[in-house]
Write a protein that holds these residues in place. Structure first.
Motif: not given
Length: 317
Positions: A35, A63, A65, A67-70, A72, A76, A281-282
């Motif tokens: 992370q 990317l 972890h 960073e946005n878009g990587c 989780h 994913e 995941s978010v």
């Protein structure tokens, strides 16, 4: 007369209670490492395929972890492969997840463990680590050893970054030699070997504990060239690299902060997938094993892959 300064109260060192060495502390180290590491991984763009050099390779949009878009978690990551038009079977994709998340991690993790985690935990009255049915290892007895081996197979990641494309070899060769280097922890009294990151070569996310060198060597994916105690100078150099200012892009990757992060996660039972060591995941929660209610997973694929080992302990106290 000047005012007398009041003495500051001494910080109380809370007692750390980590249940088992193998099932919690080492898994937490892996989960927290992926992370915060500044070594990029990312989404699948294409592959796997064989390069002109004969490597098995996977192309990723690089990317980290944090960073946005990587991705989780492995769920994913698997979705990113399908969305790229290059779907993979879960077991094949999982091996690439492990390679991409753990590469180049061994020296950082063992140096941080011996130089930062051991003193930190000892201050909190934890001098022994428990593993395998109640057996213990004194933390003072753990030393860093260096392994060199000639890999049977070579895997590569092709990373697309904003600076262009670069290829990174998982089984990176040591200088001009034809061998790959790796670092582990070895107990100087019992000879037990703890390898937290062997999974980068085996395509797994689990830490390994071996009873002796022979057992360890049988699991190394290649011909062993040498195995010896790592020089203090090399450890000092690794710690210095890991604490460089550029790591401020991910402050928790620096050894001192990473140590506190791992300890805090163990104490609070921070959740992570028992298979891929990723986080939820978010907007979602980890799913629990319906039988034991303890094991947690990011997706059905991880639960299925993990059942091979979990079935032997599921439901046991």
């Amino acid at each position: 007369m000047g005012k007398k300064n009041k003495a500051k109260p001494r910080e109380q060192k809370e007692e750390v209670n980590i249940e088992t060495f193998g099932s919690l502390l080492l898994d937490t180290i892996i989960s927290e490492y992926i992370q915060v590491t500044t070594v990029p991984s990312g989404k699948v763009q294409s592959g796997p395929e064989i390069t002109s050099e004969g490597y098995e390779s996977l192309r990723l949009n690089a990317l980290c972890h944090f960073e946005n878009g990587c991705p989780h978690n492995f769920g994913e990551f698997l979705v990113s492969a399908t969305e790229s038009g290059h779907p993979m079977k879960p077991n094949i994709a999982f091996a690439w997840w492990c390679r991409s998340r753990l590469r180049y991690s061994c020296s950082t993790i063992v140096a941080t463990f011996t130089r930062f985690m051991v003193p930190y935990l000892k201050e909190r009255r934890m001098e022994e680590l428990t593993y395998l049915a109640g057996q213990t290892i004194r933390m003072d007895d753990l030393e860093i050893f260096s392994l060199s081996f000639k890999p049977r197979k070579t895997h590569a990641l092709v990373l697309n970054t904003f600076l262009g494309q670069r290829t990174e070899i998982i089984e990176a060769l040591n200088g001009f030699s034809s061998s790959c280097s790796h670092n582990v922890l070895r107990c100087k009294k019992t000879g037990i070997i703890i390898d937290i990151t062997l999974g980068q070569f085996l395509g797994t996310m689990k830490p390994y504990i071996f009873q002796d060198e022979d057992q360890f060597f049988r699991h190394v994916p290649g011909e062993v060239v040498y195995f010896f105690k790592t020089a203090e100078k090399s450890i000092n150099e690794q710690v210095a690299r890991d604490d460089l200012p550029h790591h401020n892009i991910s402050p928790d990757s620096r050894p001192g902060k990473f140590t506190k992060r791992v300890s805090r996660s163990c104490q609070t039972n921070k959740g992570f997938c028992w298979n891929c060591k990723g986080v939820a995941s978010v907007g979602s929660a980890l799913k629990r094993c319906t039988q034991c209610k303890k094991a947690t997973y990011c997706c059905r694929e991880c639960q299925i892959l993990h059942w091979k080992s979990h079935k032997y302990v599921c439901g046991q106290e």
